[in-house]
Every structure is written in structure tokens, then in C-alpha cells.
Design an enzyme around this catalytic site. Structure first.
Site, PDB file in Angstrom:
ATOM      1  N   HIS A  29      -5.719  -4.805 -14.444  1.00  0.00           N
ATOM      2  CA  HIS A  29      -6.978  -4.293 -14.998  1.00  0.00           C
ATOM      3  C   HIS A  29      -7.254  -2.836 -14.656  1.00  0.00           C
ATOM      4  O   HIS A  29      -7.929  -2.148 -15.420  1.00  0.00           O
ATOM      5  CB  HIS A  29      -8.152  -5.148 -14.505  1.00  0.00           C
ATOM      6  CG  HIS A  29      -8.208  -6.499 -15.157  1.00  0.00           C
ATOM      7  ND1 HIS A  29      -9.329  -7.291 -15.118  1.00  0.00           N
ATOM      8  CD2 HIS A  29      -7.268  -7.200 -15.859  1.00  0.00           C
ATOM      9  CE1 HIS A  29      -9.098  -8.433 -15.780  1.00  0.00           C
ATOM     10  NE2 HIS A  29      -7.838  -8.399 -16.222  1.00  0.00           N
ATOM     11  N   ASP A  34      -1.925   5.583   9.220  1.00  0.00           N
ATOM     12  CA  ASP A  34      -2.371   6.229  10.447  1.00  0.00           C
ATOM     13  C   ASP A  34      -1.983   5.285  11.584  1.00  0.00           C
ATOM     14  O   ASP A  34      -1.211   4.328  11.377  1.00  0.00           O
ATOM     15  CB  ASP A  34      -3.863   6.589  10.403  1.00  0.00           C
ATOM     16  CG  ASP A  34      -4.782   5.373  10.531  1.00  0.00           C
ATOM     17  OD1 ASP A  34      -4.277   4.220  10.516  1.00  0.00           O
ATOM     18  OD2 ASP A  34      -6.003   5.561  10.628  1.00  0.00           O
ATOM     19  N   THR A  71      -8.634  -0.442   8.566  1.00  0.00           N
ATOM     20  CA  THR A  71      -9.335  -1.314   7.624  1.00  0.00           C
ATOM     21  C   THR A  71      -8.873  -1.139   6.185  1.00  0.00           C
ATOM     22  O   THR A  71      -9.177  -1.971   5.334  1.00  0.00           O
ATOM     23  CB  THR A  71     -10.844  -0.991   7.636  1.00  0.00           C
ATOM     24  OG1 THR A  71     -10.994   0.406   7.289  1.00  0.00           O
ATOM     25  CG2 THR A  71     -11.459  -1.247   9.014  1.00  0.00           C
ATOM     26  N   ILE A 105     -10.200   1.166   4.482  1.00  0.00           N
ATOM     27  CA  ILE A 105     -11.365   1.814   3.854  1.00  0.00           C
ATOM     28  C   ILE A 105     -11.218   3.330   3.827  1.00  0.00           C
ATOM     29  O   ILE A 105     -11.400   3.978   2.793  1.00  0.00           O
ATOM     30  CB  ILE A 105     -12.667   1.392   4.575  1.00  0.00           C
ATOM     31  CG1 ILE A 105     -12.903  -0.105   4.398  1.00  0.00           C
ATOM     32  CG2 ILE A 105     -13.856   2.194   4.050  1.00  0.00           C
ATOM     33  CD1 ILE A 105     -14.016  -0.679   5.269  1.00  0.00           C
ATOM     34  N   GLY A 106     -10.885   3.916   4.965  1.00  0.00           N
ATOM     35  CA  GLY A 106     -10.760   5.378   5.010  1.00  0.00           C
ATOM     36  C   GLY A 106      -9.666   5.880   4.094  1.00  0.00           C
ATOM     37  O   GLY A 106      -9.854   6.879   3.373  1.00  0.00           O
ATOM     38  N   MET A 107      -8.543   5.203   4.092  1.00  0.00           N
ATOM     39  CA  MET A 107      -7.433   5.620   3.223  1.00  0.00           C
ATOM     40  C   MET A 107      -7.831   5.530   1.750  1.00  0.00           C
ATOM     41  O   MET A 107      -7.495   6.414   0.954  1.00  0.00           O
ATOM     42  CB  MET A 107      -6.200   4.749   3.472  1.00  0.00           C
ATOM     43  CG  MET A 107      -5.417   5.081   4.719  1.00  0.00           C
ATOM     44  SD  MET A 107      -4.647   6.728   4.648  1.00  0.00           S
ATOM     45  CE  MET A 107      -3.425   6.554   5.971  1.00  0.00           C
TER      46      MET A 107
HETATM   47  C1  RB5 Z   1      -8.781   4.475  13.178  1.00  0.00           C
HETATM   48  O1  RB5 Z   1      -9.282   4.034  14.386  1.00  0.00           O
HETATM   49  C2  RB5 Z   1      -9.549   3.870  12.020  1.00  0.00           C
HETATM   50  O2  RB5 Z   1     -10.808   4.466  11.920  1.00  0.00           O
HETATM   51  C3  RB5 Z   1      -8.768   4.046  10.734  1.00  0.00           C
HETATM   52  O3  RB5 Z   1      -7.525   3.456  10.862  1.00  0.00           O
HETATM   53  C4  RB5 Z   1      -9.362   3.433   9.481  1.00  0.00           C
HETATM   54  O4  RB5 Z   1      -9.667   2.095   9.676  1.00  0.00           O
HETATM   55  C5  RB5 Z   1     -10.445   4.180   8.851  1.00  0.00           C
HETATM   56  O5  RB5 Z   1     -10.974   3.791   7.795  1.00  0.00           O
END
Ligand code: RB5
Length: 146
Positions: free
Chosen positions: A102, A12, A71, A73-75
Site C-alpha cells: 500500500h 545506531d 525503538t 522511531i528516531g530512524m
Molecule cells: C538510543 O538510546 C535510542 O534513543 C535510539 O536508538 C532510538 O531508539 C531513538 O529513537
């Protein structure tokens, strides 16, 4: 027939800059990058780009994938909702190696705003060259993955 292994990659806006670097690095390491976007740093929704890599891996258009958001995390959350996908959010060469040995991870996830470029390259190279150990880990994976 080409024997070059294809690696799908997407990001993103939080991971766009690192995606550009790692797409080139995939080629440098002898693999074929399948860049699924975005093409600019414009704001986009990370689940849309996670799905592009997920589909490429599930449809065997790519052997594995790389996803990058701010981060990571979202991906990783978005990718791991899908069957056959084992996405690993990685921060260093050790976690990159372990997620292959693993966990048989098939998607490498990085945080473009939290990892340095050289460490990210090291994670990528380690992820691509490390094999799954199998053995005791097969049973564990079978309890949540397929
Ligand atoms: C985008 O601002 C941010 O929320 C996204 O890149 C990511 O870190 C979400 O987990």
C-alpha cells in the site's frame, strides 16, 4: 553486470546487534548487503546513520534500505524528512507486507530493543519479496511523496 539487488543497512547502538544479524540475512535471502555501519556498538547518533541509507537509496546505490535503532522511531523520523524516502516502522510480517503493498515503502525500519530476532527476519524477508500494488495507492502516495 551483476543483477543482484543491493540492500543498504545501518543502525545506531540500539540496533547494532540486530543489524549484524540482518546484514547476514540479506545475503542469505539472495541480496547484496551494503552495510553502512556502524562497525561497533559504541554510542552514535541515529540521524547520521539514517542519512547514510537515505543517500544510498536516493543515489541508486541500493534498491532499498533497512534502518534499526532502539525503538525504530528516531530512524523513521529522520529518514522520512528526505524526499523520495518512504520509511516504514514495522513490527510484524503483516505491517511489513502492507508497507510495500500500500505504501511502496523503500526503507524498512525496525526497533532493535522491541522486536525479536526471528520476527525481524520475517519482516525483512516479507519486505524484500512483496511488490507495491499500485492502482488506487498511487494517487494517495502522490499527495505526499514523489
Ligand atoms: C538510543 O538510546 C535510542 O534513543 C535510539 O536508538 C532510538 O531508539 C531513538 O529513537
Amino acid at each position: 553486470m551483476s543483477t543482484v539487488r543491493t540492500v543498504a543497512i545501518a543502525a545506531d547502538h540500539g540496533g547494532f546487534a540486530l543489524k549484524q544479524v540482518l546484514a547476514a540475512e540479506i545475503a542469505h535471502l539472495g541480496f547484496k548487503p551494503l552495510d553502512l555501519g556502524p562497525e561497533t556498538e559504541e554510542s552514535v547518533d541515529y540521524p547520521d546513520y539514517a542519512l547514510k541509507v537515505v543517500e544510498a537509496v536516493r543515489q541508486h546505490r541500493a534498491e532499498c534500505g533497512v534502518l534499526i535503532c532502539g525503538t525504530g522511531i528516531g530512524m523513521s523520523m529522520a529518514a522520512n524528512r528526505h524526499r523520495q524516502i518512504r520509511a516504514a516502522l514495522v513490527h510484524d510480517a503483516y505491517t511489513a507486507r502492507m508497507c510495500r503493498q500500500h505504501n511502496d515503502a523503500n526503507v524498512l525500519v525496525l526497533g532493535g530493543r522491541v522486536i525479536g530476532t526471528e520476527v525481524a527476519k520475517e519482516c525483512l524477508a516479507t519486505f524484500l519479496k512483496t511488490a507495491f500494488e499500485g492502482a488506487r495507492h498511487v494517487k494517495r502516495l502522490s499527495k505526499f511523496s514523489e
